[in-house]
Scaffold this motif. Structure first.
Motif, PDB file in Angstrom:
ATOM      1  N   PHE A  75     -41.235  19.814  30.712  1.00 49.77           N
ATOM      2  CA  PHE A  75     -39.815  19.918  30.384  1.00 49.77           C
ATOM      3  C   PHE A  75     -38.924  19.648  31.596  1.00 49.77           C
ATOM      4  O   PHE A  75     -37.721  19.547  31.469  1.00 49.77           O
ATOM      5  CB  PHE A  75     -39.470  21.283  29.779  1.00 49.77           C
ATOM      6  CG  PHE A  75     -39.877  22.459  30.625  1.00 49.77           C
ATOM      7  CD1 PHE A  75     -39.073  22.912  31.631  1.00 49.77           C
ATOM      8  CD2 PHE A  75     -41.082  23.106  30.382  1.00 49.77           C
ATOM      9  CE1 PHE A  75     -39.447  23.988  32.406  1.00 49.77           C
ATOM     10  CE2 PHE A  75     -41.462  24.184  31.141  1.00 49.77           C
ATOM     11  CZ  PHE A  75     -40.647  24.630  32.158  1.00 49.77           C
ATOM     12  N   SER A  76     -39.534  19.527  32.782  1.00 49.20           N
ATOM     13  CA  SER A  76     -38.761  19.163  33.965  1.00 49.20           C
ATOM     14  C   SER A  76     -38.994  17.697  34.337  1.00 49.20           C
ATOM     15  O   SER A  76     -38.637  17.273  35.429  1.00 49.20           O
ATOM     16  CB  SER A  76     -39.114  20.068  35.140  1.00 49.20           C
ATOM     17  OG  SER A  76     -40.461  19.913  35.503  1.00 49.20           O
ATOM     18  N   PHE A  77     -39.601  16.951  33.404  1.00 48.32           N
ATOM     19  CA  PHE A  77     -39.840  15.517  33.574  1.00 48.32           C
ATOM     20  C   PHE A  77     -40.632  15.239  34.853  1.00 48.32           C
ATOM     21  O   PHE A  77     -40.361  14.285  35.574  1.00 48.32           O
ATOM     22  CB  PHE A  77     -38.533  14.731  33.546  1.00 48.32           C
ATOM     23  CG  PHE A  77     -37.757  14.932  32.277  1.00 48.32           C
ATOM     24  CD1 PHE A  77     -38.152  14.320  31.111  1.00 48.32           C
ATOM     25  CD2 PHE A  77     -36.659  15.775  32.246  1.00 48.32           C
ATOM     26  CE1 PHE A  77     -37.446  14.513  29.938  1.00 48.32           C
ATOM     27  CE2 PHE A  77     -35.957  15.977  31.076  1.00 48.32           C
ATOM     28  CZ  PHE A  77     -36.356  15.346  29.917  1.00 48.32           C
ATOM     29  N   CYS A  78     -41.578  16.136  35.143  1.00 49.88           N
ATOM     30  CA  CYS A  78     -42.511  16.016  36.282  1.00 49.88           C
ATOM     31  C   CYS A  78     -41.814  16.050  37.634  1.00 49.88           C
ATOM     32  O   CYS A  78     -42.376  15.603  38.626  1.00 49.88           O
ATOM     33  CB  CYS A  78     -43.387  14.782  36.142  1.00 49.88           C
ATOM     34  SG  CYS A  78     -44.380  14.799  34.648  1.00 49.88           S
ATOM     35  N   VAL A  79     -40.591  16.553  37.693  1.00 50.57           N
ATOM     36  CA  VAL A  79     -39.881  16.711  38.960  1.00 50.57           C
ATOM     37  C   VAL A  79     -40.266  18.076  39.526  1.00 50.57           C
ATOM     38  O   VAL A  79     -40.139  19.089  38.857  1.00 50.57           O
ATOM     39  CB  VAL A  79     -38.354  16.631  38.768  1.00 50.57           C
ATOM     40  CG1 VAL A  79     -37.620  16.923  40.054  1.00 50.57           C
ATOM     41  CG2 VAL A  79     -37.970  15.276  38.210  1.00 50.57           C
ATOM     42  N   ASP A  80     -40.743  18.098  40.766  1.00 52.44           N
ATOM     43  CA  ASP A  80     -41.180  19.346  41.388  1.00 52.44           C
ATOM     44  C   ASP A  80     -40.308  19.656  42.593  1.00 52.44           C
ATOM     45  O   ASP A  80     -40.346  18.965  43.610  1.00 52.44           O
ATOM     46  CB  ASP A  80     -42.651  19.237  41.804  1.00 52.44           C
ATOM     47  CG  ASP A  80     -43.221  20.557  42.273  1.00 52.44           C
ATOM     48  OD1 ASP A  80     -42.515  21.579  42.161  1.00 52.44           O
ATOM     49  OD2 ASP A  80     -44.362  20.562  42.740  1.00 52.44           O
ATOM     50  N   LEU A  81     -39.493  20.690  42.470  1.00 53.12           N
ATOM     51  CA  LEU A  81     -38.618  21.122  43.556  1.00 53.12           C
ATOM     52  C   LEU A  81     -39.027  22.496  44.076  1.00 53.12           C
ATOM     53  O   LEU A  81     -38.199  23.236  44.604  1.00 53.12           O
ATOM     54  CB  LEU A  81     -37.159  21.148  43.076  1.00 53.12           C
ATOM     55  CG  LEU A  81     -36.581  19.821  42.597  1.00 53.12           C
ATOM     56  CD1 LEU A  81     -35.176  20.015  42.064  1.00 53.12           C
ATOM     57  CD2 LEU A  81     -36.594  18.791  43.697  1.00 53.12           C
ATOM     58  N   SER A  82     -40.298  22.839  43.951  1.00 55.79           N
ATOM     59  CA  SER A  82     -40.788  24.160  44.351  1.00 55.79           C
ATOM     60  C   SER A  82     -40.494  24.462  45.813  1.00 55.79           C
ATOM     61  O   SER A  82     -40.095  25.584  46.152  1.00 55.79           O
ATOM     62  CB  SER A  82     -42.296  24.272  44.105  1.00 55.79           C
ATOM     63  OG  SER A  82     -42.580  24.114  42.743  1.00 55.79           O
TER      64      SER A  82
END
Length: 100
Positions: A75-82
């Motif tokens: 649901f985050s379109f594979c964007v990882d901002l961890s």
């Protein structure tokens, strides 16, 4: 008392609520009188736009409570901002530690 993030999210429910009430008035209360708003061929686009509005607000306000954190899920379109979220949380913890 609501914080500003929840206030921004709840502000986005106003057009959704008005639209749903318009649909309800048309189909439940006064279909023959022409009050309210009927479901049209463009209503699905309007509904999709409202979901985009809510999702965008929830993502924009991250990493605060009530927001969607982008950690690489579908649901985050594979964007990882961890990493960015961890830096922000660490900075906030240091700021709170300095106050006490």
């Amino acid at each position: 008392m609501l914080n500003s993030i929840w206030h921004a999210i709840l502000d986005n429910f106003r057009p959704i609520t008005v639209w749903l009430v318009d649909l309800m008035i048309y189909y439940v209360i006064s279909e023959s009188n022409g009050y309210g708003e009927p479901w049209t061929q463009y209503s699905t686009v309007q509904l999709l736009g409202m979901f985009v509005l809510l999702y965008g607000t929830a993502v924009y306000n991250a990493p605060n409570a009530g927001s969607i954190k982008l950690r690489g899920e579908w649901f985050s379109f594979c964007v990882d901002l961890s990493n960015e979220y961890e830096e922000i949380e660490l900075t906030e913890e240091e700021a709170e530690g300095g106050r006490g």
